[in-house]
Design a protein around this motif. Structure first.
Motif, PDB file in Angstrom:
ATOM      1  N   MET A   1       0.925  -1.147  -0.096  1.00  0.00           N
ATOM      2  CA  MET A   1      -0.026   0.139   0.023  1.00  0.00           C
ATOM      3  C   MET A   1       0.834   1.321   0.089  1.00  0.00           C
ATOM      4  SD  MET A   1      -3.019   0.579   2.354  1.00  0.00           S
ATOM      5  CE  MET A   1      -3.271   1.943   3.613  1.00  0.00           C
ATOM      6  N   PRO A   2       0.685   1.978  -1.045  1.00  0.00           N
ATOM      7  CA  PRO A   2       1.612   3.235  -0.879  1.00  0.00           C
ATOM      8  C   PRO A   2       1.382   4.523   0.085  1.00  0.00           C
ATOM      9  CG  PRO A   2      -0.172   3.542  -2.774  1.00  0.00           C
ATOM     10  CD  PRO A   2      -0.271   1.962  -1.950  1.00  0.00           C
ATOM     11  N   GLU A   3       2.232   4.881   0.647  1.00  0.00           N
ATOM     12  CA  GLU A   3       2.228   6.033   1.760  1.00  0.00           C
ATOM     13  C   GLU A   3       1.276   7.153   1.093  1.00  0.00           C
ATOM     14  OE1 GLU A   3       4.258   6.378   4.892  1.00  0.00           O
ATOM     15  OE2 GLU A   3       4.668   4.069   4.701  1.00  0.00           O
ATOM     16  N   ALA A   4       0.677   7.761   1.980  1.00  0.00           N
ATOM     17  CA  ALA A   4      -0.100   9.039   1.803  1.00  0.00           C
ATOM     18  C   ALA A   4       0.938  10.240   1.143  1.00  0.00           C
ATOM     19  CB  ALA A   4      -0.678   9.575   3.043  1.00  0.00           C
ATOM     20  N   ALA A   5       1.908  10.145   1.544  1.00  0.00           N
ATOM     21  CA  ALA A   5       2.894  11.189   0.996  1.00  0.00           C
ATOM     22  C   ALA A   5       3.304  10.867  -0.701  1.00  0.00           C
ATOM     23  CB  ALA A   5       4.022  11.057   1.667  1.00  0.00           C
ATOM     24  N   ASP A   6       3.202   9.512  -0.837  1.00  0.00           N
ATOM     25  CA  ASP A   6       3.498   9.293  -2.369  1.00  0.00           C
ATOM     26  C   ASP A   6       2.448   9.602  -3.079  1.00  0.00           C
ATOM     27  OD1 ASP A   6       5.839   8.360  -1.269  1.00  0.00           O
ATOM     28  OD2 ASP A   6       5.046   6.009  -1.361  1.00  0.00           O
ATOM     29  N   MET A   7       1.137   9.834  -2.754  1.00  0.00           N
ATOM     30  CA  MET A   7       0.014  10.132  -3.497  1.00  0.00           C
ATOM     31  C   MET A   7      -0.213  11.423  -3.625  1.00  0.00           C
ATOM     32  SD  MET A   7      -2.607   6.933  -2.433  1.00  0.00           S
ATOM     33  CE  MET A   7      -2.303   7.268  -0.556  1.00  0.00           C
ATOM     34  N   ILE A   8       0.479  12.111  -3.035  1.00  0.00           N
ATOM     35  CA  ILE A   8       0.099  13.802  -3.005  1.00  0.00           C
ATOM     36  C   ILE A   8       1.325  14.353  -3.452  1.00  0.00           C
ATOM     37  CG2 ILE A   8      -0.557  15.754  -1.548  1.00  0.00           C
ATOM     38  CD1 ILE A   8      -1.779  13.805   0.429  1.00  0.00           C
ATOM     39  N   ASN A   9       1.024  15.353  -4.506  1.00  0.00           N
ATOM     40  CA  ASN A   9       2.039  16.441  -4.829  1.00  0.00           C
ATOM     41  C   ASN A   9       2.198  17.576  -3.726  1.00  0.00           C
ATOM     42  OD1 ASN A   9       3.642  18.303  -6.015  1.00  0.00           O
ATOM     43  ND2 ASN A   9       2.502  18.407  -8.095  1.00  0.00           N
ATOM     44  N   PHE A  10       3.470  17.650  -3.142  1.00  0.00           N
ATOM     45  CA  PHE A  10       3.798  18.467  -2.281  1.00  0.00           C
ATOM     46  C   PHE A  10       4.546  19.610  -2.600  1.00  0.00           C
ATOM     47  CE2 PHE A  10       3.214  14.658   0.802  1.00  0.00           C
ATOM     48  CZ  PHE A  10       2.253  15.221   1.444  1.00  0.00           C
ATOM     49  N   GLY A  11       4.712  19.507  -4.008  1.00  0.00           N
ATOM     50  CA  GLY A  11       5.552  20.818  -4.685  1.00  0.00           C
ATOM     51  C   GLY A  11       4.926  22.225  -4.149  1.00  0.00           C
ATOM     52  N   PHE A  12       3.655  22.296  -4.063  1.00  0.00           N
ATOM     53  CA  PHE A  12       2.910  23.796  -3.792  1.00  0.00           C
ATOM     54  C   PHE A  12       3.131  24.178  -2.265  1.00  0.00           C
ATOM     55  CE2 PHE A  12      -0.240  20.918  -3.289  1.00  0.00           C
ATOM     56  CZ  PHE A  12      -0.964  21.134  -2.288  1.00  0.00           C
ATOM     57  N   LEU A  13       3.443  23.419  -1.591  1.00  0.00           N
ATOM     58  CA  LEU A  13       3.563  23.701   0.193  1.00  0.00           C
ATOM     59  C   LEU A  13       4.713  24.199   0.311  1.00  0.00           C
ATOM     60  CD1 LEU A  13       1.894  20.348   1.218  1.00  0.00           C
ATOM     61  CD2 LEU A  13       0.656  22.441   1.155  1.00  0.00           C
ATOM     62  N   THR A  14       4.554  25.071   1.397  1.00  0.00           N
ATOM     63  CA  THR A  14       6.051  25.632   1.902  1.00  0.00           C
ATOM     64  C   THR A  14       6.688  24.333   2.768  1.00  0.00           C
ATOM     65  OG1 THR A  14       4.986  26.312   3.839  1.00  0.00           O
ATOM     66  CG2 THR A  14       4.951  27.875   2.086  1.00  0.00           C
ATOM     67  N   GLU A  15       7.987  24.757   2.944  1.00  0.00           N
ATOM     68  CA  GLU A  15       8.772  23.830   3.816  1.00  0.00           C
ATOM     69  C   GLU A  15       8.195  23.407   5.086  1.00  0.00           C
ATOM     70  OE1 GLU A  15      11.432  20.974   4.440  1.00  0.00           O
ATOM     71  OE2 GLU A  15      11.224  21.960   2.410  1.00  0.00           O
ATOM     72  N   SER A  16       7.508  24.710   5.975  1.00  0.00           N
ATOM     73  CA  SER A  16       7.110  24.481   7.147  1.00  0.00           C
ATOM     74  C   SER A  16       5.762  23.635   6.922  1.00  0.00           C
ATOM     75  CB  SER A  16       6.781  25.640   7.806  1.00  0.00           C
ATOM     76  OG  SER A  16       5.871  26.605   7.064  1.00  0.00           O
ATOM     77  N   GLU A  17       4.920  23.735   5.969  1.00  0.00           N
ATOM     78  CA  GLU A  17       3.845  23.058   5.583  1.00  0.00           C
ATOM     79  C   GLU A  17       3.971  21.495   5.639  1.00  0.00           C
ATOM     80  OE1 GLU A  17       0.589  26.280   3.707  1.00  0.00           O
ATOM     81  OE2 GLU A  17       2.175  25.371   2.617  1.00  0.00           O
ATOM     82  N   ARG A  18       5.182  21.423   4.543  1.00  0.00           N
ATOM     83  CA  ARG A  18       5.439  20.035   4.460  1.00  0.00           C
ATOM     84  C   ARG A  18       6.107  19.028   5.829  1.00  0.00           C
ATOM     85  NH1 ARG A  18       7.507  21.719  -0.633  1.00  0.00           N
ATOM     86  NH2 ARG A  18       9.441  22.241   0.010  1.00  0.00           N
ATOM     87  N   GLU A  19       6.706  20.073   6.725  1.00  0.00           N
ATOM     88  CA  GLU A  19       7.108  19.454   7.816  1.00  0.00           C
ATOM     89  C   GLU A  19       6.043  19.132   8.746  1.00  0.00           C
ATOM     90  OE1 GLU A  19       9.546  17.731  10.408  1.00  0.00           O
ATOM     91  OE2 GLU A  19      10.423  18.695   8.494  1.00  0.00           O
ATOM     92  N   LEU A  20       5.138  20.061   8.785  1.00  0.00           N
ATOM     93  CA  LEU A  20       3.764  19.741   9.726  1.00  0.00           C
ATOM     94  C   LEU A  20       3.156  18.862   9.120  1.00  0.00           C
ATOM     95  CD1 LEU A  20       2.231  23.136  10.361  1.00  0.00           C
ATOM     96  CD2 LEU A  20       3.021  21.639  11.946  1.00  0.00           C
ATOM     97  N   ILE A  21       2.795  18.354   7.740  1.00  0.00           N
ATOM     98  CA  ILE A  21       2.167  17.248   7.273  1.00  0.00           C
ATOM     99  C   ILE A  21       2.606  15.990   7.768  1.00  0.00           C
ATOM    100  CG2 ILE A  21       1.727  16.019   5.202  1.00  0.00           C
ATOM    101  CD1 ILE A  21       0.715  18.748   4.091  1.00  0.00           C
ATOM    102  N   LEU A  22       4.192  16.160   7.743  1.00  0.00           N
ATOM    103  CA  LEU A  22       5.283  14.911   7.802  1.00  0.00           C
ATOM    104  C   LEU A  22       4.742  14.622   9.477  1.00  0.00           C
ATOM    105  CD1 LEU A  22       7.064  12.747   7.018  1.00  0.00           C
ATOM    106  CD2 LEU A  22       9.045  14.490   7.293  1.00  0.00           C
ATOM    107  N   GLN A  23       4.933  15.672  10.242  1.00  0.00           N
ATOM    108  CA  GLN A  23       4.929  15.122  11.632  1.00  0.00           C
ATOM    109  C   GLN A  23       3.360  14.561  12.147  1.00  0.00           C
ATOM    110  OE1 GLN A  23       5.260  19.047  13.791  1.00  0.00           O
ATOM    111  NE2 GLN A  23       7.497  19.305  13.176  1.00  0.00           N
ATOM    112  N   VAL A  24       2.489  15.049  11.401  1.00  0.00           N
ATOM    113  CA  VAL A  24       1.157  14.622  11.633  1.00  0.00           C
ATOM    114  C   VAL A  24       0.959  12.979  11.011  1.00  0.00           C
ATOM    115  CG1 VAL A  24      -1.075  14.544  10.853  1.00  0.00           C
ATOM    116  CG2 VAL A  24      -0.187  16.594  11.377  1.00  0.00           C
TER     117      VAL A  24
END
Length: 118
Positions: A1-24
């Motif tokens: 099963m692919p990770e949720a991060a693999d299915m979403i394009n995070f390119g438009f997010l800021t570094e801090s937003e990506r970090e928050l999502i990763l923490q969640v």
């Protein structure tokens, strides 16, 4: 099963937003693992309780002994000692009191807890 991060394009997010999502996602994974470990522990405890001499429903036994640890029950205790799920007479040490004040034998309580989390 692919990770949720693999299915979403995070390119438009800021570094801090990506970090928050990763923490969640990491926190969610830790919670999932903790729940799996809790269920495994519950299953092991249930097997141990069953192995320690719990009576089987089809076996004949004295109504004056605990259906879980096989210790003798007093004749007065027998009237108030029946588990409402398995109908075994159970001593106070082999009971789990529920939040509403009622009780189940330890085996039925663990089985019920397992069913609630599946």
């Amino acid at each position: 099963m692919p990770e949720a991060a693999d299915m979403i394009n995070f390119g438009f997010l800021t570094e801090s937003e990506r970090e928050l999502i990763l923490q969640v996602l990491q926190r969610d994974e830790k919670l999932r693992q903790a729940e799996e470990q809790r269920v495994r522990k519950l299953k092991t405890e249930l097997q141990d309780v069953k192995r320690k001499g719990a009576k089987r429903a089809n076996e004949r036994y004295s109504q004056y002994s605990c259906g879980r640890c096989l210790e003798p029950l007093s004749r007065l205790t027998v009237f108030s000692s029946q588990c409402k799920l398995c109908n075994h007479n159970v001593c106070r040490n082999c009971r789990t009191v529920l939040p509403d004040g009622s009780w189940l034998c330890n085996v039925c309580a663990k089985e019920s807890s397992l069913r609630q989390h599946h």
